[in-house]
Design an enzyme around this catalytic site. Sequence first.
Site, PDB file in Angstrom:
ATOM      1  N   GLY A  10       0.702  -1.106   0.226  1.00  0.00           N
ATOM      2  CA  GLY A  10      -0.159  -0.028  -0.172  1.00  0.00           C
ATOM      3  C   GLY A  10       0.909   1.358   0.108  1.00  0.00           C
ATOM      4  O   GLY A  10       0.538   2.507  -0.666  1.00  0.00           O
ATOM      5  N   GLU A  24       1.716   1.737  -3.339  1.00  0.00           N
ATOM      6  CA  GLU A  24       0.398   2.064  -4.103  1.00  0.00           C
ATOM      7  C   GLU A  24       0.023   3.766  -4.071  1.00  0.00           C
ATOM      8  O   GLU A  24      -0.571   4.307  -4.650  1.00  0.00           O
ATOM      9  CB  GLU A  24      -0.758   1.240  -3.681  1.00  0.00           C
ATOM     10  CG  GLU A  24      -0.491  -0.179  -4.223  1.00  0.00           C
ATOM     11  CD  GLU A  24      -1.629  -1.280  -3.762  1.00  0.00           C
ATOM     12  OE1 GLU A  24      -1.847  -1.397  -2.740  1.00  0.00           O
ATOM     13  OE2 GLU A  24      -2.043  -1.817  -4.739  1.00  0.00           O
ATOM     14  N   GLU A  81       2.082  -8.686  -2.065  1.00  0.00           N
ATOM     15  CA  GLU A  81       0.952  -9.061  -1.519  1.00  0.00           C
ATOM     16  C   GLU A  81       0.707 -10.563  -1.900  1.00  0.00           C
ATOM     17  O   GLU A  81       0.113 -11.322  -1.529  1.00  0.00           O
ATOM     18  CB  GLU A  81      -0.278  -8.135  -2.081  1.00  0.00           C
ATOM     19  CG  GLU A  81      -0.538  -7.042  -1.488  1.00  0.00           C
ATOM     20  CD  GLU A  81       0.424  -5.929  -2.092  1.00  0.00           C
ATOM     21  OE1 GLU A  81       1.240  -5.955  -2.773  1.00  0.00           O
ATOM     22  OE2 GLU A  81       0.211  -4.650  -1.567  1.00  0.00           O
TER      23      GLU A  81
END
Length: 701
Positions: free
Chosen positions: A102, A105, A125
Amino acid sequence: MTARYETHGPVAVITLDNPPVNGLGFATRQAVTDGLQRAGSDAQIRAIVITGAGKAFSGGADIREFGKPAALAEPNLLSVIRACELSDKPVVAALHSVAMGGGLELALGCHYRIAAPGCQVALPEVKLGLLPGAGGTQRLPRAIGVEPALNMILSGDAVKSELLAQIPGQKLFDRLAASADSLLTEALALAQQVADLRPLPLVRHLKCAHPQGDAYFQFARNTASVMARNLPAPVKCVDSVQNATRLPFEEGMLREREMFINLMWTPQSRALRHLFAAERAVAKIPDVPDDTPKRTVASVCIVGAGTMGSGIALNFLNAGLPVTLLETGQPGLDRGVAAIQGYFQAQVGKRKLTAEKMHERLALLKPSLNMADLAHADLVIEAVFEDMAVKEQVFRQLDRVCKPGAILASNTSTLDVDRIAAFTERPRDVIGLHFFSPAQVMKLLEVVRGKQTAKDVLATAMALAKKIRKTAVVSGVCDGFIGNRMIEQYARQAGFLLDEGCTPAQVDRAIEKFGFAMGPFRMGDLAGNDIGWAIRKRRYVEQPGLRYSKTADLLCEAGRFGQKTGAGWYDYAAGRRDAQPSAQVVEMIEKHRASLGLKPRRIDDEEIVQRLVFSLVNEAAHILEEGIAARASDIDMVYVTGYGFPVWRGGPMHYADGVGLFNVVQAMHRFARNPLDDAAFWQPAPSLAQLAAEGKTFNNA
Ligand code: NAD
């Protein structure tokens, strides 16, 4: 406070501050959106920098929120990223140290990115059975190209920022900072420079294509499905990256979200996430706090240069610690040293090690025949024959020779560490360090805590395990400790299955199909069937009423010890390790069955798997009751790191939780009614029966 807001002239700086790695938990996400809003409504502010305090930009999702509603609470990560994109003042992400999951991201949603060299960039992930679910599969291919992005997403491994910056045409980093120290200054300069540029660039607007299109993705899908046979996530990663090349951005995002949520619920992802948490829990010992002082271990001595001794030595040499290797005679010592040299040479041959490093490591090795050489060792690991009298002699000598404060460890697989400790005047310094064979390869280390083992000795052993990259699991003293005590029951069941009608190959095939690396009979042939034979001789003298199948004894009486004798449960061609079913063994089993007057029965794979796995589970429940293991997840770690239990099933306890403990107990009652099995064995452990009755599970009990 989980993110700080400061202004540097016309630039607002939002610093993620949620130790240890600035995980994007609810409070942090909220602090970022608050910061964006504040900067947006402050007329003095013309640009925004987002960076991270301490050891990371951001390590991604906050693992403390895993599986909890807080993970999805608004602002969720997608909303935070959208808020960055929609900011009408440019947002610059300043990355250093770690930008993962994240965290990456989030950076991809900013208008500009600057990275310090050495920053570890990853979308990991897939290692949790997931795909990046906040735009990673849609934005990363747009930023660095389809192939590099898919490689990163499928491997989950980190790539350094300076390497990524070299990808031709990449749009991931607008700039590479000179160093981590100058990152903020350079980010502020970049922010000022772009403050008035419009339109604001967005990764979502970049083109995304692959010249070979569908053919490339088909190759990738084929490779992913072969390499991760039992895991759905890798293929979904390929699908999602392909979507980035053929669907409008928003549609690709929706599909990514859908796949992410579906993967969240797969048993594989739950298993991998369970093990992720288990790995972090296993290092915690309830009554030994993290800040327990540790003893210094700067030199190691290993007594016994056999199979285990030389393998154990390699671990410490690889970690850069000087090792004295002690034997009783020159030939044994030479054999041990040759094994160590041979291993390093093979590593050099495979280009896993440079010749220079090999010489450096070998220079740390001191072969010795002189007990006095132990006098200065900080840690001694005994790996002599598995015989209490020999251990006694060695530990009495160690007690005389070793300096005060030295840690005295035994690698025994089955003997009582408390009795071994009692051979010394310093039982507090004695501990079990149970390595698995081959010791330089296997991840598992059972750290056996004796009744009197001092807390600082235990803490030192755990820290040392980390240094040599082992997964250390604390076990109390009992016969076989955690792993072998459980495997003995599993082996007993495997024997009963032969008596009742199975062949070794049928049992192995069923449990290997379940996912075990190796079935019990192939495993026996590899480890040597004589080891179990010796244990049984002792065990069934101690417990004469215990039922077991005599087939394994008959096998050993025929001299079929396994690969080392070219014959075991299977036949082995000279110099080969592939197991060929043996007609002779099948005949031996049939004869034995007939001598007992047993009619063979067809047993299906499901029964084979359940009897083997539930035998592990029931013994594990006893182990937990006795406090031999601290928690169920520690047992799962033992089995996935030391016994080839399929990782994607999360370990025996997690698996049993998934089946439902009520169902496990029901199956055990069924097995207990089988007259050829051992009804006493299938008596559910009291804790298991209770959990089942209460509808609870081992791991969240
Ligand atoms: P091994 O027979 O290969 O090696 C034992 C070595 O110890 C021999 O080289 C012997 O010469 C030496 N030795 C005997 N007495 C000695 C003494 N007084 N001083 C110095 N050296 C002495 O045995 P191994 O398989 O390496 O097993 C060693 C220990 O490790 C045993 O306690 C065993 O239970 C345990 N263990 C073995 C395995 C395995 O898979 N082999 C796995 C885990 C633990």
